[in-house]
Write a protein that holds these residues in place. Structure first.
Motif, PDB file in Angstrom:
ATOM      1  N   ARG A  15       0.824  -1.213   0.000  1.00 40.59           N
ATOM      2  CA  ARG A  15       0.000   0.000   0.000  1.00 40.59           C
ATOM      3  C   ARG A  15       0.860   1.265   0.000  1.00 40.59           C
ATOM      4  O   ARG A  15       0.367   2.370  -0.242  1.00 40.59           O
ATOM      5  CB  ARG A  15      -0.929  -0.026   1.217  1.00 40.59           C
ATOM      6  N   ASP A  16       2.151   1.114   0.297  1.00 37.32           N
ATOM      7  CA  ASP A  16       3.111   2.228   0.233  1.00 37.32           C
ATOM      8  C   ASP A  16       2.728   3.341   1.201  1.00 37.32           C
ATOM      9  O   ASP A  16       2.627   4.522   0.827  1.00 37.32           O
ATOM     10  CB  ASP A  16       3.224   2.767  -1.194  1.00 37.32           C
ATOM     11  N   ALA A  17       2.519   2.939   2.456  1.00 32.49           N
ATOM     12  CA  ALA A  17       2.195   3.881   3.520  1.00 32.49           C
ATOM     13  C   ALA A  17       2.871   3.379   4.794  1.00 32.49           C
ATOM     14  O   ALA A  17       3.290   2.225   4.877  1.00 32.49           O
ATOM     15  CB  ALA A  17       0.681   3.975   3.717  1.00 32.49           C
ATOM     16  N   PRO A  18       2.999   4.240   5.805  1.00 34.52           N
ATOM     17  CA  PRO A  18       3.585   3.772   7.060  1.00 34.52           C
ATOM     18  C   PRO A  18       2.811   2.578   7.631  1.00 34.52           C
ATOM     19  O   PRO A  18       1.596   2.473   7.458  1.00 34.52           O
ATOM     20  CB  PRO A  18       3.474   4.996   7.979  1.00 34.52           C
ATOM     21  N   VAL A  19       3.537   1.722   8.315  1.00 36.12           N
ATOM     22  CA  VAL A  19       2.957   0.488   8.844  1.00 36.12           C
ATOM     23  C   VAL A  19       3.000   0.513  10.367  1.00 36.12           C
ATOM     24  O   VAL A  19       4.055   0.767  10.965  1.00 36.12           O
ATOM     25  CB  VAL A  19       3.715  -0.747   8.321  1.00 36.12           C
ATOM     26  N   ILE A  20       1.862   0.234  10.970  1.00 37.98           N
ATOM     27  CA  ILE A  20       1.766   0.056  12.420  1.00 37.98           C
ATOM     28  C   ILE A  20       1.581  -1.430  12.688  1.00 37.98           C
ATOM     29  O   ILE A  20       0.565  -2.016  12.299  1.00 37.98           O
ATOM     30  CB  ILE A  20       0.597   0.854  13.009  1.00 37.98           C
ATOM     31  N   ALA A  21       2.569  -2.045  13.319  1.00 34.11           N
ATOM     32  CA  ALA A  21       2.482  -3.454  13.691  1.00 34.11           C
ATOM     33  C   ALA A  21       1.865  -3.532  15.081  1.00 34.11           C
ATOM     34  O   ALA A  21       2.400  -2.972  16.039  1.00 34.11           O
ATOM     35  CB  ALA A  21       3.871  -4.092  13.687  1.00 34.11           C
ATOM     36  N   GLU A  43      12.688  -3.487   4.662  1.00 27.26           N
ATOM     37  CA  GLU A  43      12.317  -2.246   5.343  1.00 27.26           C
ATOM     38  C   GLU A  43      10.840  -2.284   5.701  1.00 27.26           C
ATOM     39  O   GLU A  43      10.013  -2.777   4.924  1.00 27.26           O
ATOM     40  CB  GLU A  43      12.600  -1.025   4.455  1.00 27.26           C
ATOM     41  N   ILE A  44      10.524  -1.751   6.871  1.00 30.25           N
ATOM     42  CA  ILE A  44       9.138  -1.647   7.322  1.00 30.25           C
ATOM     43  C   ILE A  44       8.965  -0.254   7.895  1.00 30.25           C
ATOM     44  O   ILE A  44       9.245  -0.008   9.080  1.00 30.25           O
ATOM     45  CB  ILE A  44       8.803  -2.727   8.374  1.00 30.25           C
ATOM     46  N   PRO A  45       8.537   0.693   7.089  1.00 26.08           N
ATOM     47  CA  PRO A  45       8.495   2.088   7.536  1.00 26.08           C
ATOM     48  C   PRO A  45       7.413   2.321   8.582  1.00 26.08           C
ATOM     49  O   PRO A  45       6.237   2.005   8.366  1.00 26.08           O
ATOM     50  CB  PRO A  45       8.173   2.860   6.249  1.00 26.08           C
ATOM     51  N   GLY A  46       7.814   2.801   9.740  1.00 31.95           N
ATOM     52  CA  GLY A  46       6.851   3.117  10.781  1.00 31.95           C
ATOM     53  C   GLY A  46       6.291   4.508  10.606  1.00 31.95           C
ATOM     54  O   GLY A  46       6.793   5.320   9.814  1.00 31.95           O
ATOM     55  N   PRO A  47       5.233   4.857  11.335  1.00 34.16           N
ATOM     56  CA  PRO A  47       4.636   6.190  11.244  1.00 34.16           C
ATOM     57  C   PRO A  47       5.511   7.224  11.947  1.00 34.16           C
ATOM     58  O   PRO A  47       6.359   6.890  12.779  1.00 34.16           O
ATOM     59  CB  PRO A  47       3.302   6.021  11.964  1.00 34.16           C
ATOM     60  N   VAL A  48       5.293   8.482  11.628  1.00 34.98           N
ATOM     61  CA  VAL A  48       6.028   9.563  12.294  1.00 34.98           C
ATOM     62  C   VAL A  48       5.713   9.540  13.788  1.00 34.98           C
ATOM     63  O   VAL A  48       6.597   9.695  14.638  1.00 34.98           O
ATOM     64  CB  VAL A  48       5.664  10.922  11.670  1.00 34.98           C
ATOM     65  N   ARG A  49       4.441   9.335  14.117  1.00 41.12           N
ATOM     66  CA  ARG A  49       4.032   9.263  15.519  1.00 41.12           C
ATOM     67  C   ARG A  49       3.365   7.920  15.744  1.00 41.12           C
ATOM     68  O   ARG A  49       2.278   7.654  15.246  1.00 41.12           O
ATOM     69  CB  ARG A  49       3.064  10.394  15.856  1.00 41.12           C
ATOM     70  N   SER A  50       4.042   7.070  16.495  1.00 41.98           N
ATOM     71  CA  SER A  50       3.491   5.734  16.743  1.00 41.98           C
ATOM     72  C   SER A  50       2.463   5.799  17.861  1.00 41.98           C
ATOM     73  O   SER A  50       2.615   6.563  18.822  1.00 41.98           O
ATOM     74  CB  SER A  50       4.615   4.777  17.140  1.00 41.98           C
ATOM     75  N   PRO A  51       1.391   5.022  17.763  1.00 44.56           N
ATOM     76  CA  PRO A  51       0.417   4.975  18.858  1.00 44.56           C
ATOM     77  C   PRO A  51       1.068   4.507  20.154  1.00 44.56           C
ATOM     78  O   PRO A  51       2.083   3.802  20.147  1.00 44.56           O
ATOM     79  CB  PRO A  51      -0.629   3.963  18.365  1.00 44.56           C
ATOM     80  N   ALA A  52       0.481   4.890  21.259  1.00 48.75           N
ATOM     81  CA  ALA A  52       0.995   4.463  22.561  1.00 48.75           C
ATOM     82  C   ALA A  52       0.975   2.944  22.660  1.00 48.75           C
ATOM     83  O   ALA A  52       0.095   2.273  22.125  1.00 48.75           O
ATOM     84  CB  ALA A  52       0.145   5.073  23.667  1.00 48.75           C
ATOM     85  N   SER A  53       1.960   2.420  23.365  1.00 48.80           N
ATOM     86  CA  SER A  53       2.109   0.976  23.499  1.00 48.80           C
ATOM     87  C   SER A  53       2.292   0.610  24.962  1.00 48.80           C
ATOM     88  O   SER A  53       2.929   1.334  25.735  1.00 48.80           O
ATOM     89  CB  SER A  53       3.323   0.497  22.696  1.00 48.80           C
ATOM     90  N   ASP A  54       1.724  -0.543  25.346  1.00 48.69           N
ATOM     91  CA  ASP A  54       2.019  -1.094  26.660  1.00 48.69           C
ATOM     92  C   ASP A  54       3.476  -1.527  26.724  1.00 48.69           C
ATOM     93  O   ASP A  54       4.120  -1.793  25.698  1.00 48.69           O
ATOM     94  CB  ASP A  54       1.136  -2.316  26.934  1.00 48.69           C
ATOM     95  N   ASP A  55       3.981  -1.640  27.931  1.00 53.40           N
ATOM     96  CA  ASP A  55       5.294  -2.229  28.158  1.00 53.40           C
ATOM     97  C   ASP A  55       5.105  -3.733  28.305  1.00 53.40           C
ATOM     98  O   ASP A  55       4.287  -4.191  29.116  1.00 53.40           O
ATOM     99  CB  ASP A  55       5.924  -1.638  29.415  1.00 53.40           C
ATOM    100  N   ARG A  62      12.189  -3.183  14.683  1.00 50.61           N
ATOM    101  CA  ARG A  62      12.989  -1.977  14.897  1.00 50.61           C
ATOM    102  C   ARG A  62      14.210  -1.947  13.985  1.00 50.61           C
ATOM    103  O   ARG A  62      14.631  -0.874  13.530  1.00 50.61           O
ATOM    104  CB  ARG A  62      13.403  -1.879  16.366  1.00 50.61           C
ATOM    105  N   GLU A  63      14.798  -3.093  13.696  1.00 54.20           N
ATOM    106  CA  GLU A  63      15.929  -3.145  12.778  1.00 54.20           C
ATOM    107  C   GLU A  63      15.556  -2.658  11.385  1.00 54.20           C
ATOM    108  O   GLU A  63      16.417  -2.219  10.620  1.00 54.20           O
ATOM    109  CB  GLU A  63      16.454  -4.576  12.681  1.00 54.20           C
ATOM    110  N   ARG A  64      14.253  -2.731  11.060  1.00 57.55           N
ATOM    111  CA  ARG A  64      13.789  -2.383   9.718  1.00 57.55           C
ATOM    112  C   ARG A  64      13.008  -1.079   9.667  1.00 57.55           C
ATOM    113  O   ARG A  64      12.407  -0.760   8.658  1.00 57.55           O
ATOM    114  CB  ARG A  64      12.940  -3.549   9.180  1.00 57.55           C
ATOM    115  N   GLY A  65      12.986  -0.369  10.767  1.00 60.82           N
ATOM    116  CA  GLY A  65      12.351   0.940  10.755  1.00 60.82           C
ATOM    117  C   GLY A  65      10.996   1.004  11.422  1.00 60.82           C
ATOM    118  O   GLY A  65      10.383   2.082  11.461  1.00 60.82           O
ATOM    119  N   GLY A  66      10.492  -0.112  11.932  1.00 57.73           N
ATOM    120  CA  GLY A  66       9.190  -0.109  12.585  1.00 57.73           C
ATOM    121  C   GLY A  66       9.314  -0.389  14.061  1.00 57.73           C
ATOM    122  O   GLY A  66      10.382  -0.262  14.662  1.00 57.73           O
ATOM    123  N   ARG A  67       8.221  -0.775  14.673  1.00 55.28           N
ATOM    124  CA  ARG A  67       8.188  -1.202  16.061  1.00 55.28           C
ATOM    125  C   ARG A  67       6.878  -1.924  16.288  1.00 55.28           C
ATOM    126  O   ARG A  67       5.945  -1.836  15.473  1.00 55.28           O
ATOM    127  CB  ARG A  67       8.324  -0.029  17.038  1.00 55.28           C
TER     128      ARG A  67
END
Length: 453
Positions: A27-33, A171-183, A67-72
């Motif tokens: 889809r060529d957009a940031p990815v939220i895993a 590569e897995i491009p993450g968003p500029v602002r990632s949603p909040a995540s639990d620890d 994270r190694e590929r740009g996401g989280r």
């Protein structure tokens, strides 16, 4: 920049051959895993202790690789339908992708969520990532589901070969602002008081890289002996891939295509077929973990539960060497050799006359590879109440099984050494094998006389 896509990870904790992830990247957009620990939705079965241990480490590995590929990896806890919609709103996501699930409650959640998101204008798509053949694609000539394995697997093999696995993204491009995540640590998946997981840590390394290494080691070192030695628990000829497939660190498509041309692959691939058969059975019988598939087995006259006998079985203190060795291996490692699983299950059901559901619950809590299909399917197979089940009159004699499959005694010596030591003092037998077998056969007479639906 395009609105992000969400990839909802479930029992597919990998980057290679992940169709939902591939769709998001295309889809060529940031990815939220996203991973959701859902212990609240109706019908969802909470994980057992060993499974929670594995999940913690597999999620940590997946996050590191992203994270190694740009996401989280974004972690959330709660009912999945609410959590997904919350993350969509938080991130302004335009698309949500996932690989399909096949349990009854899971399918209801996914179908409802898909409809709700589409009403909100969000693109939603699901993909085949966890089975070689989806349940609705394999039917009898009459268009019904199969209840016997051999014709089921022949029908599978008559279909087009499973698709080739998809490559791992670089590569897995993450968003500029990632949603909040639990620890992850806050989820409390690891045992602490007491920490009983030392044997699991000594035995396993969860995560996709370790899964790939194990697959390659099996194909290069062990598969040629698989057909000959797979029933010998001390032979080291089994693949040890069951937890990797259960958590989706490997896809069945990857395993199939890397194994199909190896010497001895036929028997090994047929075991993948049994995994498929279990999931197809669950698809058609969603309450497989709680109800007899063959309803005439509801007439089985289980005696009142003897908690002391159940605890002795759980602890490996039955007085029968291979049973006790298997139960101790399970407690220490979160795993048990398949042949020994059958022997220990048969002993509980047919010698101790304890309802198979008690055994299924114990394995659910202690196995790292327990899943919603294979665990109850295999327990019902041994009990005689399931699909293509063992005949009711087949009672695995643990002494004969040990003499046949552990001839040199190495397996028992490793896990229950008091049975092999000259000065060992094993526990006294809980039951007499001959008389308890006859009691089981007498009880099964009630099943034979029960009406069939």
């Amino acid at each position: 920049m395009s609105a992000p896509s969400i990839v909802w990870f479930r029992d597919d904790l990998r980057l290679a051959d992940h169709p939902a992830l591939r769709a998001a990247l295309d889809r060529d957009a940031p990815v939220i895993a996203l991973y959701i620990l859902d212990e609240e939705s109706p019908g969802i079965r909470p994980l057992g202790g060993a499974a929670r241990w594995w999940l913690h480490h597999s999620l940590a590995s997946l996050d590191a690789r992203l994270r190694e590929r740009g996401g989280r990896l974004v972690l959330r806890r709660g009912p999945a339908d609410r959590v997904v919609r919350d993350v969509v709103a938080d991130a302004g996501a335009a698309a949500v992708y996932w690989n399909r699930r096949y349990g009854g409650p899971e399918r209801e959640i996914d179908a409802g969520l898909k409809a709700a998101l589409r009403e909100d204008g969000v693109e939603v798509a699901s993909f085949a990532g966890s089975l070689l053949f989806e349940p609705w694609t394999v039917t009898t000539g009459a268009g019904t589901h199969f209840s016997v394995y051999s014709p089921f697997w022949r029908a599978c093999l008559a279909l087009p070969s499973p698709r080739a696995p998809l490559p791992e993204p670089r590569e897995i491009p993450g968003p500029v602002r990632s949603p909040a995540s639990d620890d992850l640590a806050d989820w409390g998946l690891l045992p602490t008081a007491p920490d009983w997981a030392g044997g699991l840590r000594d035995t396993w390394e969860p995560g996709e890289p370790a899964a790939r290494r194990r697959l390659q080691a099996f194909l290069t070192e062990d598969i040629d002996a698989y057909d000959r030695a797979r029933d010998q628990p001390s032979a080291g000829a089994t693949s040890l891939l069951s937890p990797r497939l259960r958590w989706g660190e490997l896809s069945p498509h990857t395993v199939w295509h890397e194994a199909v041309h190896a010497a001895g692959a036929g028997r090994f691939l047929s075991e993948l077929g049994w995994r498929e058969f279990a999931w197809h059975t669950l698809f058609h019988f969603p309450d497989l973990a709680t109800r007899n598939l063959r309803r005439e087995f509801d007439a089985f006259p289980w005696p009142p539960l003897r908690p002391t006998a159940l605890r002795a079985w759980q602890r490996g203190e039955t007085g029968y060497a291979i049973v006790d060795a298997g139960m101790r291996e399970l407690w220490r490692t979160g795993y048990m050799h398949n042949r020994v699983r059958m022997v220990t299950a048969s002993f509980l059901i047919k010698n101790l006359l304890i309802d198979w559901r008690h055994g299924e619950e114990w394995f659910w809590d202690t196995l790292v590879d327990a899943d919603g299909a294979n665990n109850p399917f295999n327990w019902q197979w041994v009990a005689g109440s399931g699909a293509d089940a063992a005949p009711y009159f087949r009672v695995f004699n643990p002494e004969l099984q040990a003499s046949k499959f552990d001839k040199d005694g190495r397996y028992v010596a490793e896990w229950a050494p008091e049975y092999r030591a000259p000065d060992g003092r094993p526990p006294l037998p809980l039951v007499d094998l001959k008389s308890s077998r006859q009691a089981a056969l007498d009880a099964y007479e009630h099943v034979k006389r029960a009406p069939r639906d």
